[in-house]
Write a protein that holds these residues in place. Structure first.
Motif, short mmCIF file in Angstrom:
data_model
loop_
_atom_site.label_atom_id
_atom_site.label_comp_id
_atom_site.label_asym_id
_atom_site.label_seq_id
_atom_site.Cartn_x
_atom_site.Cartn_y
_atom_site.Cartn_z
N LEU A 41 -16.04 36.44 5.02
CA LEU A 41 -17.11 37.43 5.14
C LEU A 41 -16.89 38.11 6.49
N ASN A 42 -16.65 39.39 6.43
CA ASN A 42 -16.29 40.13 7.64
C ASN A 42 -17.41 41.07 8.04
N ILE A 43 -17.66 41.12 9.32
CA ILE A 43 -18.69 42.02 9.85
C ILE A 43 -18.06 42.84 10.96
N ASP A 44 -18.22 44.14 10.86
CA ASP A 44 -17.82 45.04 11.95
C ASP A 44 -19.07 45.71 12.49
N LEU A 45 -19.33 45.54 13.77
CA LEU A 45 -20.36 46.33 14.44
C LEU A 45 -19.63 47.45 15.15
N ARG A 46 -20.02 48.69 14.85
CA ARG A 46 -19.18 49.81 15.26
C ARG A 46 -19.96 50.90 15.98
N LEU A 100 -19.16 29.60 4.05
CA LEU A 100 -20.24 28.70 4.46
C LEU A 100 -20.83 29.14 5.80
N ALA A 101 -19.96 29.47 6.73
CA ALA A 101 -20.43 29.90 8.05
C ALA A 101 -21.25 31.19 7.93
N ALA A 130 -26.44 33.82 8.32
CA ALA A 130 -27.47 34.68 7.73
C ALA A 130 -28.81 33.96 7.66
N HIS A 131 -28.78 32.69 7.25
CA HIS A 131 -30.04 31.92 7.18
C HIS A 131 -30.65 31.75 8.57
N ALA A 132 -29.80 31.49 9.56
CA ALA A 132 -30.31 31.30 10.92
C ALA A 132 -30.96 32.59 11.43
N ILE A 133 -30.35 33.73 11.14
CA ILE A 133 -30.92 35.00 11.57
C ILE A 133 -32.28 35.21 10.90
N LEU A 134 -32.34 34.99 9.60
CA LEU A 134 -33.61 35.21 8.89
C LEU A 134 -34.68 34.22 9.35
#
Lengths: 246, 91
Positions: B43-48, B65-66, B71-75
């Motif tokens: 799962l890749n995330i780019d903040l741009r 899994l990570a 995502a759960h921790a953020i929510l």
């Protein structure tokens, strides 16, 4: 045997007359030979694709890989450029054809060119290799696990690609297709459909689907690498270009 | 396989990249081949910050899994934050 190879970054003229970056690898031997346009995968104009380009030179062909993200991200690291291109929805088909045309023109302008040019592309580049062969005068096209040659991406995909099925009759050359049986983009059923459609259009194709291999089985730097499929695939590519670009 | 699956969205915040902190305006979230992580797919995330160029990017490649745990921790955190601390958030 004289086997010196020159590999270097050059500038070629791409779609709309734009100057774009490209990676050229070519034997310096003066004997006439064919050329190959290497179309990089979605992760970009990266080290692995440059290695592939040099391998074609080692096989005795002139090779060039245009940086399809030259415009969005000139001078950027390949992964940053790929991220920008992905966010923008990929490379427009018309521009791709123009860039490959420019790369083919470069190859044909080389002193040791015999005038014949092939294309090869991996992943999204596989579809683009097919697109180029259906749009330009090319002598041999290789498609490595290209998805969405037929069909369209599911709703919500930001990729702006359309089915190339209506263009099959315009193919200018034989197509060598190398696929993995475990791939889901494209799934074997789509590969079979495509092969039948090419034959129905009176065009020539040679397809191989490797058992035990999925997507990106040529990628030596990824866990998807499958040496048996990749080694056989390289042999098939060498024979195919040997037959059509000599 | 290349999944091509990508979500893009506008965001408001800052991120720290090679040249220090910068304001980020766009994000891409996708499940596809990583550049660096030793998995076939991540799962890749780019903040741009496209206005600052392609290199203005903070990238993440997370195992499935990570990614879910993050995502759960953020929510979880966001749900526990008192409403009065959330400024300028129309959501």
């Amino acid at each position: 045997m004289y086997d010196t190879i020159l590999a270097e970054t050059i500038t070629i003229t791409g779609a709309n007359g734009d100057a774009i970056e490209a990676y050229s690898a070519r034997p310096l031997d003066s004997a006439p030979r064919g050329g190959v346009v290497v179309i990089h995968h979605m992760p970009g104009y990266d080290r692995a694709t440059k290695e592939i380009t040099r391998r074609f030179a080692e096989l005795g062909l002139n090779a060039v890989c245009p940086n399809l993200y030259s415009r969005e991200a000139p001078g950027a690291d390949p992964d940053d450029a790929a991220a920008t291109a992905r966010a923008n929805g990929g490379v427009p088909d018309g521009r791709l054809v123009g860039d490959v045309d420019g790369a083919a023109t470069y190859l044909r302008s080389l002193q040791n060119s015999n005038g014949k040019v092939g294309t090869i592309g991996y992943c999204s580049g596989g579809r683009q290799s097919f697109l180029a062969a259906a749009s330009l005068p090319i002598q041999a096209a290789v498609v490595c696990y290209g998805a969405f040659i037929i069909g369209t991406p599911p709703e919500g995909f930001p990729l702006k690609v359309t089915s190339l099925e209506p263009m099959i009759g315009q193919l200018s050359c034989p197509v060598l297709g190398l696929f993995g049986a475990d791939d889901t983009f494209p799934p074997p059923a789509d590969v079979e459909y495509l092969g039948n459609a090419i034959e129905k259009a009176g065009k020539v194709k040679e397809f191989h689907i490797y058992e035990g291999a999925g997507h990106a089985f040529f990628a030596t730097d990824r866990p998807s690498y499958r040496p048996e499929a990749a080694n056989d695939g390289w042999a098939k590519i060498a024979a195919f270009y040997g037959a059509h670009l000599s | 396989m290349c999944t091509y699956v990508t979500e893009t969205l506008e965001i408001d915040g800052s991120a720290k990249g090679q040249a220090g902190w910068f304001k980020v305006t766009d994000a891409s979230v996708y499940f596809d081949h990583p550049v660096h992580a030793p998995q076939a797919h991540t799962l890749n995330i780019d903040l741009r910050a496209p206005e600052l160029g392609p290199a203005a990017r903070v990238a993440m490649e997370l195992s499935p899994l990570a990614a879910r745990d993050l995502a759960h921790a953020i929510l979880k955190i966001m749900e526990s934050v008192p409403a009065e601390l959330i400024e300028g958030d129309e959501a």
